[in-house]
Design a protein around this motif. Structure first.
Motif, mmCIF file in Angstrom:
data_model
loop_
_atom_site.group_PDB
_atom_site.id
_atom_site.type_symbol
_atom_site.label_atom_id
_atom_site.label_comp_id
_atom_site.label_asym_id
_atom_site.label_seq_id
_atom_site.Cartn_x
_atom_site.Cartn_y
_atom_site.Cartn_z
ATOM 1 N N ARG A 1 7.381 -13.332 4.876
ATOM 2 C CA ARG A 1 6.236 -12.696 5.522
ATOM 3 C C ARG A 1 6.401 -11.198 5.309
ATOM 4 N NH1 ARG A 1 2.535 -14.597 9.021
ATOM 5 N NH2 ARG A 1 3.740 -16.530 9.144
ATOM 6 N N VAL A 2 5.303 -10.542 4.887
ATOM 7 C CA VAL A 2 5.322 -9.115 4.586
ATOM 8 C C VAL A 2 4.260 -8.405 5.421
ATOM 9 C CG1 VAL A 2 4.885 -7.374 2.804
ATOM 10 C CG2 VAL A 2 6.075 -9.475 2.202
ATOM 11 N N HIS B 1 -4.240 -8.638 -1.265
ATOM 12 C CA HIS B 1 -3.290 -9.734 -1.408
ATOM 13 C C HIS B 1 -3.048 -10.040 -2.883
ATOM 14 C CE1 HIS B 1 -3.601 -11.414 2.941
ATOM 15 N NE2 HIS B 1 -3.612 -10.104 2.906
ATOM 16 N N ARG B 2 -4.092 -9.971 -3.690
ATOM 17 C CA ARG B 2 -3.946 -10.206 -5.125
ATOM 18 C C ARG B 2 -3.053 -9.134 -5.760
ATOM 19 N NH1 ARG B 2 -9.247 -10.924 -6.920
ATOM 20 N NH2 ARG B 2 -9.066 -13.043 -6.162
ATOM 21 N N MET B 3 -3.208 -7.886 -5.311
ATOM 22 C CA MET B 3 -2.336 -6.819 -5.820
ATOM 23 C C MET B 3 -0.875 -7.179 -5.583
ATOM 24 S SD MET B 3 -4.274 -3.376 -4.440
ATOM 25 C CE MET B 3 -2.925 -2.277 -4.854
ATOM 26 N N ILE B 4 -0.594 -7.629 -4.381
ATOM 27 C CA ILE B 4 0.785 -7.954 -3.999
ATOM 28 C C ILE B 4 1.300 -9.163 -4.767
ATOM 29 C CG2 ILE B 4 2.215 -8.775 -2.076
ATOM 30 C CD1 ILE B 4 0.402 -6.915 -0.278
ATOM 31 N N LYS C 1 10.108 -3.886 -5.116
ATOM 32 C CA LYS C 1 8.926 -3.870 -5.988
ATOM 33 C C LYS C 1 7.709 -3.312 -5.268
ATOM 34 C CE LYS C 1 9.456 -7.011 -9.747
ATOM 35 N NZ LYS C 1 8.905 -8.147 -10.476
ATOM 36 N N LEU C 2 7.508 -3.746 -4.027
ATOM 37 C CA LEU C 2 6.339 -3.273 -3.289
ATOM 38 C C LEU C 2 6.454 -1.794 -2.954
ATOM 39 C CD1 LEU C 2 5.620 -6.331 -0.960
ATOM 40 C CD2 LEU C 2 4.600 -5.767 -3.181
ATOM 41 N N LEU D 1 3.511 0.422 -4.497
ATOM 42 C CA LEU D 1 2.475 0.699 -3.502
ATOM 43 C C LEU D 1 2.782 1.880 -2.590
ATOM 44 C CD1 LEU D 1 1.666 -3.005 -2.562
ATOM 45 C CD2 LEU D 1 0.452 -1.509 -4.176
ATOM 46 N N ARG D 2 3.967 2.450 -2.711
ATOM 47 C CA ARG D 2 4.364 3.620 -1.910
ATOM 48 C C ARG D 2 3.890 3.482 -0.452
ATOM 49 N NH1 ARG D 2 2.015 5.366 -6.438
ATOM 50 N NH2 ARG D 2 0.327 6.443 -5.400
ATOM 51 N N PRO D 3 4.342 2.448 0.225
ATOM 52 C CA PRO D 3 3.837 2.183 1.577
ATOM 53 C C PRO D 3 4.314 3.194 2.615
ATOM 54 C CG PRO D 3 5.621 0.683 1.073
ATOM 55 C CD PRO D 3 5.332 1.451 -0.186
#
Length: 94
Positions: A48-49, A65-68, A10-11, A15-17
């Protein structure tokens, strides 16, 4: 699919990290889980991320953090109990 894999997928999608690491820390919290009955004592509850993404540019730590946590609402509903977040932009992590 494990909770760790769901979180990472999902992340990555949203978020295309530049980099991401997701660690299951559930074993460290086994006593807490048993005392409070929050989730499955076999794991998939505490993570933990570490995530580095341009999507965090111009945002406060709380906003990041709210986005995540918003992205992972279904996972929290499904038993994710705690998530430690280390978020930064590529410039901040350099």
């Amino acid at each position: 699919m494990s909770m760790r894999d769901k979180i990472e997928a999902k992340l990555k999608l949203a978020l295309r990290p530049e980099s991401i690491r997701v660690e299951d820390e559930s074993a460290k919290h086994a006593g807490h889980i048993e005392r409070h009955g929050h989730a499955d004592p076999d794991g998939d509850t505490h993570f933990r991320v570490w995530i580095v993404s341009d999507m965090f540019a111009g945002k406060s730590r709380v906003e990041c953090h709210r986005m995540i946590t918003d992205l992972l609402a279904e996972e929290f509903d499904a038993g994710l109990h705690a998530l430690a977040i280390h978020s930064s932009t590529p410039a901040q992590s350099a």
